[in-house]
Design an enzyme around this catalytic site. Sequence first.
Site, PDB file in Angstrom:
ATOM      1  N   SER A  18       0.885  -1.197   0.002  1.00  9.51           N
ATOM      2  CA  SER A  18      -0.135  -0.053   0.071  1.00  9.51           C
ATOM      3  C   SER A  18       0.886   1.294  -0.044  1.00  9.51           C
ATOM      4  O   SER A  18       1.990   1.222  -0.016  1.00  9.51           O
ATOM      5  CB  SER A  18      -0.834  -0.028   1.305  1.00  9.51           C
ATOM      6  OG  SER A  18      -1.895   0.838   1.174  1.00  9.51           O
ATOM      7  N   HIS A  44      -0.265   1.284  -3.996  1.00  9.31           N
ATOM      8  CA  HIS A  44      -1.293   2.529  -3.904  1.00  9.31           C
ATOM      9  C   HIS A  44      -0.635   3.701  -3.930  1.00  9.31           C
ATOM     10  O   HIS A  44      -0.603   4.676  -2.994  1.00  9.31           O
ATOM     11  CB  HIS A  44      -2.064   2.083  -2.766  1.00  9.31           C
ATOM     12  CG  HIS A  44      -2.838   0.865  -3.018  1.00  9.31           C
ATOM     13  ND1 HIS A  44      -3.388   0.232  -1.838  1.00  9.31           N
ATOM     14  CD2 HIS A  44      -3.160  -0.189  -3.916  1.00  9.31           C
ATOM     15  CE1 HIS A  44      -3.666  -1.156  -2.045  1.00  9.31           C
ATOM     16  NE2 HIS A  44      -3.608  -1.195  -3.404  1.00  9.31           N
ATOM     17  N   ASP A 135      -5.987  -5.904  -0.465  1.00  6.87           N
ATOM     18  CA  ASP A 135      -5.436  -6.010  -1.581  1.00  6.87           C
ATOM     19  C   ASP A 135      -4.153  -6.959  -1.743  1.00  6.87           C
ATOM     20  O   ASP A 135      -3.415  -6.778  -0.680  1.00  6.87           O
ATOM     21  CB  ASP A 135      -5.028  -4.913  -2.246  1.00  6.87           C
ATOM     22  CG  ASP A 135      -4.737  -4.621  -3.717  1.00  6.87           C
ATOM     23  OD1 ASP A 135      -5.110  -5.723  -4.430  1.00  6.87           O
ATOM     24  OD2 ASP A 135      -4.148  -3.728  -4.118  1.00  6.87           O
TER      25      ASP A 135
END
Length: 540
Positions: A18, A44, A135
């Site tokens: 992330s 991300h 995720d």
Amino acid sequence: MTEPELNKSSYIVAIGASTGEMETIQQLFDQLPSEDVAYIIVQHFTKDTKSLIAELLNKHSALKINEAENGMAVKPNQVYIMPVGKSMTIKNKVLHLNSSKPSQSNAQIDIFLSSLAEDQAEKSIAVILDGMGQDGTKGTAAIKKRGGYVIVQEPSSTEFQEIPRNVIESGNADVVIEPHLISTEILSHLKAEELKLKLSQEVLHDNEERFTEILNLVKQHTPLDFTNYKRPTIIRRIAIRMTHTNIESIDEYIEYMKKNTAELEILANEFLISVTKFFRDNDAYQTLQEKVIPEIIKGKKTGGTLKIWVVGCATGEEAYSIAILISEHLEKVGKELEVKIFASDIDKNALALASKGVYNSSIKTDISDELLEKYFSKQNNQYKISEDIRKMIVFADHDIVKQPPFGKIDLISCRNLLIYFNPILQKRILSSLHFCLNSKGYLFLGPSESLGDLKESFSIIDKKWKIYRSIEQPRFLRDTTYSTPGITLPDISSKKSSAKPAKSDKKAEKISKQSIFEELNFEAGIYVNADFSILETYGN
């Protein structure tokens, strides 16, 4: 036919995280030497990190750093960074970028890993670092399914634990490791793969006898025999051990084992594959719950006995899953039966864990909240199976290859075990399982397994999930021979022998033989000589 040489440039390492901090990635590239491997970073990203990541990595790696572009070919010794506002896939080693939709904003890792698994299969490596959210869980499952390798950062090493912890709890992590050891683990995996291929070539060409010698050494020093296991599995495990012991020659490794017999035990444990989970393949268990268990229970009289055998039970999750389904249905129909579930394996360490019935909190992803509350008690961060379920099951150290099977069984679950055996041994085991099923008993196999020559002996209950029902009761145990460790029977191969054992010995011998049948749950049996002439009978 020879196998191609390992091309390390065909390996692609995908690093998923992330937004988190850049510190872990920097630490990884600080210690990663130049190798013929490509690295792809999927994060991300926010706009703040976009402009910094390439610049930061240039200070920590000799590899060429690229911001990925649509249609860009992936080359070895280079790093590719997914740009902000995009999702990315790979096909034929070419990157494809798509504008992220809001629903995909936190699924970039899953999207890329799933495409990487499809494109590179066993030559894909996923590295899961820190981050928040789900995720990466689906993507690593795809990597594992296609034979790739999954490395996960130890969650306690970061403030952002959700992504690594969710992957670990999914059961798809090959190794969980501190960040500073990840680069070493990548190189170790590549080395093991290279050694695996080298061993495969040696076995194919001229080293079959050396390979056999390793298996014979294991057989001599442990109660386990892996002669009929499929070669790729065995070679892979030998390669792992050789990597860990810094040995690259088969001859050298054999000499090492002869001098260090403890290595034989370690190698044997490497061969044992204990991978399982509660309600593995949930739809398969749904079929079992709807089509199989009700039929078995309906055919039993109140107070009767229901017998199930879970072959290769590993750490017990499968046996407990079946016990829970049976308990649920007995409660639903208001029927009382004696339930006996025999759960067997050759891995004593796995059996010890199974017997305790205590599991970590990751089982919450596999069991509904209702069943978890009903059949488990929470102890700190662990869950313990209820006593009512535990007492249904007998965990047994039993080798399906060498020892006689349990008898008069209503349902046998033998899932994802046959895939590790060669076709000859598969046939023997299936014949054995068919023999010990009750008339119209059920057989539950893994999704990649089949009945082979025994398909005419079963009807199909569910083709996809490999659930079958016996339609023929065999007259004798076909294609099967057994030796029971620890039991030595007298030589009865000749009826003309004039030697007569003492009466006390004959009595002890008879009691010993009879106890074998009782332990195996057979009500009757015969002993024959080498000519298959009946010498003695027991039971009704």
